[in-house]
Structure formats: structure tokens, C-alpha cells
Design a protein around this motif. Structure first.
Motif, short mmCIF file in Angstrom:
data_model
loop_
_atom_site.label_atom_id
_atom_site.label_comp_id
_atom_site.label_asym_id
_atom_site.label_seq_id
_atom_site.Cartn_x
_atom_site.Cartn_y
_atom_site.Cartn_z
N GLY A 47 0.79 -1.23 0.00
CA GLY A 47 0.00 0.00 0.00
C GLY A 47 0.82 1.27 0.00
N VAL A 48 2.09 1.21 0.43
CA VAL A 48 2.88 2.44 0.59
C VAL A 48 4.07 2.55 -0.35
CG1 VAL A 48 2.18 2.65 3.01
CG2 VAL A 48 4.34 1.49 2.45
N ASN A 49 4.55 1.44 -0.89
CA ASN A 49 5.73 1.49 -1.77
C ASN A 49 5.32 1.75 -3.22
OD1 ASN A 49 7.91 1.20 -0.06
ND2 ASN A 49 7.76 -1.01 0.01
N PHE A 50 6.26 2.30 -4.01
CA PHE A 50 7.66 2.57 -3.67
C PHE A 50 7.89 3.99 -3.15
CE2 PHE A 50 8.38 -1.14 -6.40
CZ PHE A 50 9.20 -1.86 -5.57
N HIS A 51 6.84 4.77 -3.04
CA HIS A 51 7.01 6.12 -2.52
C HIS A 51 7.65 6.10 -1.13
CE1 HIS A 51 6.12 10.41 -2.00
NE2 HIS A 51 5.81 10.09 -0.76
N HIS A 52 7.20 5.19 -0.30
CA HIS A 52 7.72 5.08 1.07
C HIS A 52 9.23 4.86 1.06
CE1 HIS A 52 7.01 4.20 5.38
NE2 HIS A 52 7.93 3.26 5.26
N TYR A 53 9.67 3.95 0.20
CA TYR A 53 11.09 3.62 0.08
C TYR A 53 11.88 4.80 -0.47
CZ TYR A 53 15.18 0.93 -1.55
OH TYR A 53 16.45 0.46 -1.78
N GLU A 54 11.36 5.41 -1.52
CA GLU A 54 12.10 6.50 -2.16
C GLU A 54 12.12 7.76 -1.32
OE1 GLU A 54 10.05 6.66 -5.88
OE2 GLU A 54 11.42 5.22 -6.84
N LYS A 55 11.14 7.93 -0.46
CA LYS A 55 11.11 9.11 0.41
C LYS A 55 12.24 9.09 1.42
CE LYS A 55 7.85 11.92 3.07
NZ LYS A 55 6.46 12.05 3.56
N GLY A 56 12.75 7.91 1.72
CA GLY A 56 13.89 7.81 2.64
C GLY A 56 13.65 6.96 3.86
N TRP A 57 12.45 6.38 3.98
CA TRP A 57 12.21 5.47 5.10
C TRP A 57 12.92 4.14 4.85
CZ3 TRP A 57 10.69 7.99 9.04
CH2 TRP A 57 9.77 9.03 8.95
N HIS A 58 13.33 3.51 5.92
CA HIS A 58 13.93 2.18 5.86
C HIS A 58 12.80 1.17 6.09
CE1 HIS A 58 17.11 -0.83 7.61
NE2 HIS A 58 16.64 -1.21 6.43
N PRO A 59 12.22 0.59 5.04
CA PRO A 59 11.03 -0.24 5.21
C PRO A 59 11.24 -1.44 6.12
CG PRO A 59 11.31 0.37 2.90
CD PRO A 59 12.57 0.76 3.62
N THR A 60 12.46 -1.97 6.16
CA THR A 60 12.74 -3.08 7.07
C THR A 60 12.33 -2.73 8.49
OG1 THR A 60 14.63 -3.66 5.69
CG2 THR A 60 14.53 -4.65 7.87
N ALA A 61 12.52 -1.47 8.86
CA ALA A 61 12.19 -1.01 10.20
C ALA A 61 10.76 -0.47 10.29
CB ALA A 61 13.18 0.06 10.63
#
Length: 454
Positions: free
Chosen positions: A138-152
Motif C-alpha cells: 500500500g505504501v511502496n515505492f514512494h515510502h522507500y524512495e522518500k527515505g524510510w527504511h522499510p525493514t524497520a
């Protein structure tokens, strides 16, 4: 129902005997691989510092690769940090990160306290994996590219869900745990290549377990913490950059660990470097590629992958794990990349540094933001005699069920990693237990095999 309440219904309903065989097989593979890299990472400075700061208070849960024990929360923190210390843990295309490192340390800590069975461990793992990857969709890839570390930031939901399932909490308490986890989510990619990156994962494992324990005991939280106007989706992503419907759609149809599935690393460095490394290794196998014959190497990857791997001058072993230039240099010089390449002052090796000056990284012109080849790479080697060699691949070996690591490679990786902390006999015992995890009546037996004798 809210998003978290819907997810919680699914988490509470997850049953081992309803899981497809493929999901159990991949869960067992992921757990084995994660235990191996945790043992290899147990001796790393980041894990040692975290353990030292926490102190030796004792407890019921093993600190892997040692003869020490800690409380469940502290064990999850220390083992979670070790699990990601070497950046050798598995990856998920859906998550845009590492799915198992947040789950396995939390589950072992809780499983030792509960004396859980192997079947319960596996079903809890699958529920946690599905939770974190569903939110990721629901949140990627914007979440990833914004700078969040999705693993965490996403893994904390998975860890909370897994622990809720292992404790067999009802859906209401599971929704509360996930809502608590929404306030504990953290981790920015600015700290990649430093000790703080694996600390993200240690805290994620701890906080997911913490959230589940709080919910078990009656703690309260807002079950609308994802879709609230000041909730996770709006705060972490922002309006128009997420799709809430994708989070709740098609739970387990198929299970995400089956399709698109899990990726197991064969190289102990950032997964975003792997496709370029594999492409270069293919050229080396075919053409030899002595370093003194190479005039220039061009490496093209997806811009999403390049953003954190274009590091022509790494300043530490951890930094070098994220340097596509360093990883390619090692691939040319040795024909492989091993854990020792990132230890001590190895990253300053003169031969590697000389070659790195001839390696140029850039975004691939054919791999735009929406490209289906976001896991691929192309490498071009120009030799001093004018010959030009090129290789393009869609994804690295091991990056998903369609291109898995061969079993002998997987087990060889496990044995090599585990041998950094355990004697040979213990490694063999632990491998056997993990390969038959769902048959084990108690995960305490499995954890005991990960204890280093005095």
C-alpha cells in the motif's frame, strides 16, 4: 472495520494446517538463513556495543552465538541487531527491505518464554511476513524512495503480528498491537552504511514484541492509526502516495512469501548491488577479465537502487557494503564476494581502490521509476585493447522463487555463517533442527543449539 482491525482478523485466523506446503517450505528456508546470518553477525561491533550497553542482567532468552541470556525484549534487540549487522539477511520485493530479520529474533525470544512448537513458530512467521508485506504494497515505492527504511518502519508491524499470533491473541488485541507498532515505527536511510542501520532492525524486533506484550496486558491504542488524518499513511507517505485498498486485499491469496516471494542473498552486501555483481561475474566466468586489461567498467542500475549504492569512496567496511564500485572491484579481483571483504581495513585494499577509479555507476536509461526491471542491472566492460563486453540481467540469483539459490549454496552459506560463532558439531546439529523446524515440539531445543559452549 479499520485497516488494522481487518489485518488483525487475518492474523488471528492464521493456522499452520491451513498453510500451503510452499509457504511452509519458504518459511523454513527463511528462518534457517536468518539464524545463520544472526550467528555471523553476533560478533560484529554493533551487536557487541548494544549488548554491552544493555548489560548482563540475565533472563530466559538466548543471545545467539553466546552462552549469555537476557530478557525477551533485550534478546530481541541484541539478536535483531546481529541479524542485520552484515546486511546478509533475506529480502522481499514487496517490502523493499528485509522481511525476516525483524521477525525471527522476536519470535525466538517469545518462543523460548512460551515454549512454543515449531509449527506455531512457522505459522506466526508467515502471519508476520504477510502483514508487513501487505502494508508495504500500500505504501511502496514512494515510502522507500522518500527515505524510510522499510525493514524497520514496516517490519515493526510484521514483528508485532508474528508475536500476536505466537501468543494466540484475539483479533481485538492484535489490532491494538499493530496500532501501538504504528507509533514505534522508525528508521531513515540516511543511516545506511553505519551501525545505526542494523540497530533499526534490533529495535524493530524489540518494539514489535513490546507492542504485542502491551496489547496482551490491556494497553490501549487507536485501531485507526493507519488511515487517521494524522496516522501512519498520511504522516509517513502523505496524501495521494499510498493505496489503502491494496493493504487489505487478497490476504494469503497467494501468500506473499510464495509469490512474489522471498529473496535469499548469496553476497554479503547490499542487495541493490547484487544484479550488477552477478552481471560482472558472468562476464568474468566467460572472459577472465584480468584487472590490468580493464580500461573502464560502466554499471547501470535502477535509480532507486543507485541512490544508496553510488559510493565511489567508502570509508568503512559497512560503507563498502553499499558501494557498488567496491563490490564490483572485489568481484573482478576474486571472482566472489565474501564476509572478509568488509572486515577491518580491507575496504582500503590498494588493488581494489585502483580498480574502483575505473568503475562508473549511473542510472540505467531504460529503467525508469515504473520499470518492471527495477531489480536488474547492466554492466559494460571496456578492455584496453578496445574490446567491449556487456551483460544485462533482470534480477540477481536468489531474488525470488523463480530464480532461487541452489540448496547446496543455501546450506553452504548457513554453515559458513554459523561457523563464525559455533563449533562444527553444533552447526550440524542446528542445521538439522532448522531443516525440520515444523517437527520440533519446542523451539527451546532449537535455540539451545545456537548457544556457544563455554
Amino acid at each position: 472495520m479499520t485497516i488494522l482491525e481487518t489485518l488483525a482478523e487475518h492474523i488471528a485466523a492464521t493456522r499452520y494446517d491451513e498453510l500451503p506446503l510452499e509457504a511452509v517450505d519458504w518459511a523454513r528456508t527463511a528462518i534457517l538463513d536468518t539464524v545463520g546470518v544472526t550467528l555471523a553477525g553476533a560478533g560484529e561491533p554493533c551487536a557487541a556495543i548494544v549488548a554491552g550497553v544493555i548489560g548482563s542482567g540475565g533472563g530466559a532468552c538466548l543471545i545467539f552465538g553466546s552462552d549469555r541470556r537476557a530478557t525477551p525484549l533485550d534478546a530481541a534487540l541484541i539478536n535483531g541487531t546481529a541479524a542485520h549487522a552484515l546486511d546478509f539477511d533475506d529480502v522481499s520485493n514487496s517490502m523493499g527491505g528485509h522481511p525476516s530479520a525483524p521477525l525471527v529474533p522476536a519470535l525466538f525470544a517469545l518462543g523460548e518464554v512460551l515454549d512454543s512448537s515449531g509449527q506455531d513458530f512457522v505459522s506466526a512467521y508467515v502471519a508476520g511476513f504477510e502483514t508487513e508485506t501487505r502494508i508495504a504494497r500500500g505504501v511502496n515505492f514512494h515510502h522507500y524512495e522518500k527515505g524510510w527504511h522499510p525493514t524497520a518502519t514496516l517490519g515493526v508491524f510484521g514483528a508485532a503480528a508474528a508475536c500476536c499470533r505466537l501468543m494466540r491473541l484475539d483479533a481485538a488485541r492484535a489490532a491494538t498491537a499493530l496500532a501501538i507498532a504504528a507509533s514505534l515505527a522508525a528508521g531513515i536511510k540516511a543511516n545506511f552504511g553505519t551501525m545505526t542501520q542494523p540497530l533499526h532492525v534490533g529495535h524493530t524486533a524489540r518494539d514489535g514484541l513490546f507492542a504485542a506484550l502491551l496489547a496482551r496486558d490491556g494497553f490501549t491504542a487507536n485501531a485507526g492509526a493507519l488511515e487517521h488524518q494524522q496516522g501512519f499513511l498520511e504522516v509517513f507517505n502523505g496524501a495521494g502516495s499510498y493505496d489503502a485498498a491494496r493493504i487489505v486485499a487478497d490476504w494469503g491469496r497467494p501468500w506473499d512469501i510464495v509469490s512474489p516471494g522471498l529473496g535469499i542473498k548469496q553476497h554479503p552486501c547490499c542487495g541493490s548491488t547484487h544484479p550488477a555483481v552477478d552481471a560482472l561475474l558472468a562476464l568474468r566466468r566467460e572472459h577472465g577479465l584480468p584487472a590490468d586489461r580493464i580500461e573502464r567498467i560502466d554499471s547501470w542500475t535502477h535509480p532507486r537502487r543507485l541512490a544508496h549504492t553510488n559510493r565511489p569512496d567508502p570509508q568503512s567496511g559497512l560503507d563498502a557494503k553499499f558501494s557498488v564500485q567496491y563490490c564490483l572491484a572485489r568481484a573482478v579481483l576474486e571472482g566472489q564476494i565474501v564476509l572478509e571483504d568488509f572486515e577491518g581495513e580491507r575496504f582500503r585494499d590498494a588493488d581494489a581502490r585502483t580498480l574502483m577509479r575505473r568503475i562508473h555507476a549511473a542510472p540505467h536509461p531504460d529503467m525508469g521509476p515504473d520499470s518492471a526491471e527495477h531489480l536488474g542491472a547492466e554492466v559494460r566492460v571496456t578492455l584496453r585493447d578496445g574490446q567491449v563486453l556487456t551483460q544485462r540481467i533482470g534480477a540477481a540469483l536468489g531474488r525470488g522463487p523463480d530464480n532461487p539459490l541452489p540448496q547446496q549454496v543455501l546450506l553452504g552459506k548457513f554453515r559458513n555463517c554459523a561457523a563464525r560463532a559455533l563449533p562444527e558439531a553444533k552447526v550440524a546439529q542446528l542445521q538439522d533442527l532448522l531443516l525440520r523446524l515444523e517437527e520440533q515440539p519446542s523451539v527451546r531445543t532449537v535455540a539451545a543449539a545456537a548457544r556457544r559452549p563455554r
